[in-house]
Enzyme design. Structure first.
Site, PDB file in Angstrom:
ATOM      1  CE  LYS A 110      -4.200  -1.965   2.005  1.00  0.00           C
ATOM      2  NZ  LYS A 110      -5.157  -1.950   3.121  1.00  0.00           N
TER       3      LYS A 110
ATOM      4  CE  LYS B 196      -8.607 -10.070  -5.007  1.00  0.00           C
ATOM      5  NZ  LYS B 196      -8.272 -10.069  -3.568  1.00  0.00           N
TER       6      LYS B 196
ATOM      7  CE  LYS C 104     -11.580   0.293  -1.806  1.00  0.00           C
ATOM      8  NZ  LYS C 104     -10.409   1.120  -2.107  1.00  0.00           N
TER       9      LYS C 104
END
Length: 331
Positions: free
Chosen positions: A114, A197, A200
């Site tokens: 991240k 994948k 969002k």
């Protein structure tokens, strides 16, 4: 004999769940609540580890709760609550942070992933300690089983390590949970980029099927899904990722095994295949969308249900927190 207990949660990180969330988590949780004493949380404390608009976050919590219920999570059978409504989550996270090594926390791969783009200087301490809060979430409820995707397995392993360390240092306090990795077919990929994948954060909305999409929009996205040029309807993740993804979606919607689908569609074109996938997805999701909108139309009742479930959750969580505090000499 008491049912084994499970705990799992999902972040309110968008205005709608997508098909990957539905198949990868919600559909499986719905089945699990029949066999387990289930606690399902909307983990809004995790959501604020990155910047959030307060108004948007509040709305997304309600929307996620409505989708949980519309997707089959029964608040009378499962304890469905909002994480921040139970103060013990943050309190136990602090206790656990005092027995977590800095190097141990630094090895969590999700934090590295991240912060790869923005760098660690732009990340909050909350994002760094996210796995410790997740450990508190799980340990508060004496969860035996934690159903997670394989990307969360490392966090459950940290939870196990912390539980065992605490028990060894302060006496038996926590149940040591086991991860239950959700089914392989639960990983759903982007319709336009089937190597990634469904997410969002996708580059384009065209490859993401949202639960709250209009049915006609859902069908159009599936009929426009990327496939390949050889025309064969068979599963091969490396050579045919787009077709494989559609086969797995259809299996999740209908329960018909991939091998049976391959045999049934042998010699047929992609057009007929995509149409059947689209029809199956719309048939599954349209009632979920409709029920979600009904629940959102009465926010006061939704809030009442969540408050009642938070009280149920707090009874369990507060007792666990009290044990931990007493064990550490804080009471």
């Amino acid at each position: 004999m008491a049912q084994p207990r499970i705990y799992s949660g999902m972040q309110p990180s968008s205005g709608s769940l997508h098909l990957g969330n539905y198949i990868g988590a919600l559909q499986q949780w719905r089945r699990m609540q029949d066999d387990y004493d289930a606690f399902f949380s909307i983990v809004d404390l995790h959501a604020i580890t990155v910047p959030q608009s307060p108004e948007v976050l509040r709305e997304q919590v309600r929307t996620l709760a409505a989708q949980y219920m519309a997707g089959g999570i029964d608040p009378d059978r499962s304890c469905l609550y909002v994480q921040s409504h139970v103060a013990a989550h943050a309190q136990l996270a602090w206790l656990l942070s005092t027995i977590t090594g800095f190097g141990e926390a630094s090895r969590m791969t999700q934090f590295k992933d991240k912060t790869a783009k923005g760098g660690q200087e732009a990340a909050s301490v909350g994002l760094f300690t996210y796995p410790i809060l997740m450990a508190a979430d799980i340990l508060l409820y004496d969860a035996d089983i934690v159903p997670v995707g394989d990307d969360q397995k490392q966090h459950v392993e940290l939870t196990r390590d912390l539980a065992e360390r605490f028990n060894k240092r302060f006496g038996k306090t926590f149940t040591v949970p086991k991860p239950q990795i959700l089914a392989d077919g639960a990983r759903i990929y982007d319709l336009q980029n089937p190597q990634s994948k469904m997410s969002k954060s996708a580059d384009t909305d065209k490859g993401v099927v949202w639960l709250l999409d209009e049915p006609t929009k859902t069908a159009k996205k599936i009929r426009s899904a990327v496939t390949d040029t050889d025309g064969a309807i068979r599963a091969d993740r490396e050579a045919k990722p787009g077709v494989t993804n559609l086969l797995e979606i259809l299996t999740a919607m209908t329960g018909e095994p991939v091998a049976a689908l391959e045999a049934r569609f042998e010699g047929q074109g992609y057009g007929a295949f995509k149409t059947e996938v689209a029809d199956a997805v719309v048939a599954e999701l349209a009632p979920v969308r409709e029920r979600t909108l009904e629940l959102l139309a009465d926010p006061a009742e939704l809030d009442r249900l969540l408050a009642a479930n938070a009280e149920r959750a707090a009874e369990v969580a507060d007792a666990t927190l009290a044990r931990a505090m007493e064990a550490m000499g804080l009471r």
